[in-house]
Design a protein around this motif. Structure first.
Motif, mmCIF file in Angstrom:
data_model
loop_
_atom_site.group_PDB
_atom_site.id
_atom_site.type_symbol
_atom_site.label_atom_id
_atom_site.label_comp_id
_atom_site.label_asym_id
_atom_site.label_seq_id
_atom_site.Cartn_x
_atom_site.Cartn_y
_atom_site.Cartn_z
ATOM 1 N N VAL A 62 47.076 7.352 73.840
ATOM 2 C CA VAL A 62 47.833 8.609 73.853
ATOM 3 C C VAL A 62 48.515 8.760 72.501
ATOM 4 N N ARG A 63 48.313 9.893 71.853
ATOM 5 C CA ARG A 63 48.918 10.166 70.554
ATOM 6 C C ARG A 63 49.854 11.370 70.652
ATOM 7 N N ASP A 64 50.960 11.277 69.910
ATOM 8 C CA ASP A 64 51.892 12.396 69.885
ATOM 9 C C ASP A 64 51.739 13.174 68.582
ATOM 10 N N CYS A 65 52.597 14.173 68.391
ATOM 11 C CA CYS A 65 52.486 15.028 67.211
ATOM 12 C C CYS A 65 52.835 14.300 65.922
ATOM 13 N N ARG A 66 53.481 13.140 66.030
ATOM 14 C CA ARG A 66 53.778 12.345 64.832
ATOM 15 C C ARG A 66 52.663 11.353 64.526
ATOM 16 N N ASP A 67 51.559 11.465 65.280
ATOM 17 C CA ASP A 67 50.401 10.591 65.129
ATOM 18 C C ASP A 67 50.725 9.138 65.499
ATOM 19 N N MET A 68 51.726 8.958 66.366
ATOM 20 C CA MET A 68 52.021 7.624 66.885
ATOM 21 C C MET A 68 51.142 7.367 68.100
ATOM 22 N N SER A 69 50.629 6.161 68.202
ATOM 23 C CA SER A 69 49.668 5.809 69.249
ATOM 24 C C SER A 69 50.331 4.936 70.308
ATOM 25 N N PHE A 70 50.011 5.231 71.583
ATOM 26 C CA PHE A 70 50.529 4.456 72.707
ATOM 27 C C PHE A 70 49.361 4.114 73.632
ATOM 28 N N MET A 71 49.226 2.843 73.964
ATOM 29 C CA MET A 71 48.159 2.397 74.854
ATOM 30 C C MET A 71 48.676 2.401 76.293
ATOM 31 N N VAL A 72 47.903 3.052 77.176
ATOM 32 C CA VAL A 72 48.277 3.179 78.583
ATOM 33 C C VAL A 72 47.136 2.645 79.437
ATOM 34 N N ILE A 73 47.468 1.788 80.388
ATOM 35 C CA ILE A 73 46.483 1.221 81.303
ATOM 36 C C ILE A 73 46.637 1.871 82.673
ATOM 37 N N TYR A 74 45.531 2.349 83.221
ATOM 38 C CA TYR A 74 45.533 2.925 84.566
ATOM 39 C C TYR A 74 44.629 2.083 85.452
ATOM 40 N N ARG A 75 45.219 1.525 86.517
ATOM 41 C CA ARG A 75 44.485 0.675 87.455
ATOM 42 C C ARG A 75 44.164 1.504 88.692
#
Length: 348
Positions: free
Chosen positions: A189-202
């Motif tokens: 998931v990326r925001d408008c500041r181009d920061m990346s976040f990893m999200v796990i969905y089980r």
């Protein structure tokens, strides 16, 4: 213009005391000079005695500062102690005494308890006001997302606004599937500041977890997790993501803190008992009174009638009889002459 009151730190002032005693000895008259050269055993013993003497004097000053109940008591003890220690004319001690209003604790134990209780009552009142608004003044929904309505239904208004803010942030997020591991989906998931976040969905457990760990830290589901749930076409959250303590339907009790040092205040115990016993009844009546105008009028009139009964007892206009009835001994108020002078009911 706002007036500011300057206070000095009593801890720092008292912390300097050992350096203000100068050279002391066992009898208070003979001076002992501490040398930086190698000390003999005898000098070490004298040095230890000096430190012990300074510590004793420091403790005497702290005793006066912290155990004086009134301003007059502190001033009287301070003057006597300075005279005993031979410091009545010392410039430093005279200076801090003249500034005593700025650093000496002025609250007695009784004052502290009273101020503490007043602060608790203010907190309880604010909590009650917030609970009332949460139950009877629903905030507006801004997004056609069932999850938002779920948060509105479950949470207090304050927590709902925080959740709504996370939903609003989803507009600035992009989401893409990176890989799949043993049935678990890993999203970036990326925001408008181009920061990346990893999200796990089980999928097997209907669980979502973000690397920012906002839910684990604050109990609020982050925008990154909400974006992944939307990507998976899941528009409501599991009960595990609804924090119980923030639900608007949680029964809250404002417990009275009864100080054993003040056992002569029976009002505290009675107020505690009334709070525990009547809070569920009052909440139920308020809910019923909100359903329609007839119930609203009935509940309101019931509260007014109860208040008048209690006021009548206080003013000596109502007499509690032994058979459990309440008899009105005063005259009927204007406009209510047709009512009987007696009425049955439970004891107040």
């Amino acid at each position: 213009m706002r007036k500011h009151r300057i206070r000095y730190c009593s801890w720092h002032i008292l912390h300097k005391l050992p350096t203000k005693w100068g050279n002391v000895s066992d009898n208070g008259n003979e001076k002992i000079k501490e040398k930086n050269s190698v000390k003999t055993d005898k000098k070490r013993v004298k040095s230890d005695k000096v430190k012990e003497k300074k510590s004793e004097k420091t403790e005497k000053v702290k005793e006066v500062v912290y155990n004086s109940q009134t301003r007059g008591e502190f001033e009287e003890k301070w003057i006597k102690l300075m005279d005993d220690l031979g410091k009545e004319n010392d410039p430093w001690f005279r200076g801090i005494f003249e500034l005593r209003e700025k650093w000496v604790p002025r609250e007695s134990l009784k004052d502290f308890v009273e101020n503490f209780e007043a602060a608790l009552k203010n907190i309880w009142q604010n909590e009650n006001d917030a609970d009332f608004k949460s139950k009877f003044r629903a905030p507006k929904l801004h997004y056609e997302l069932p999850m938002e309505a779920q948060f509105q239904h479950c949470y207090t208004n304050e927590i709902f606004y925080k959740c709504q803010h996370e939903i609003r942030k989803c507009a600035n997020l992009s989401c893409k599937l990176v890989r799949e591991e043993d049935g678990d989906l890993v999203y970036e998931v990326r925001d408008c500041r181009d920061m990346s976040f990893m999200v796990i969905y089980r999928r097997a457990f209907l669980e979502v977890q973000c690397i920012c760990r906002k839910f684990e830290a604050m109990g609020i589901l982050c925008a990154h997790c909400i974006q992944v749930l939307k990507q998976e076409r899941i528009f409501s959250v599991e009960d595990k993501y609804i924090v119980e303590r923030w639900r608007k339907d949680v029964q809250r009790y404002n417990l009275m803190i009864v100080d054993p040092a003040f056992p002569t205040i029976p009002e505290q115990g009675r107020l505690y008992e009334l709070t525990i016993a009547t809070n569920p009844i009052i909440q139920e009546l308020l809910h019923l009174g909100s359903l329609n105008e007839i119930l609203h009028t009935a509940v309101f009139n019931g509260f007014v009638e109860l208040r008048n009964k209690v006021a009548g007892i206080i003013n000596g206009e109502v007499d509690n009889e032994s058979n459990g009835t309440v008899r009105i001994v005063g005259r009927a108020s204007k406009g209510k002459k047709n009512r009987g002078s007696q009425m049955s009911g439970e004891k107040v």
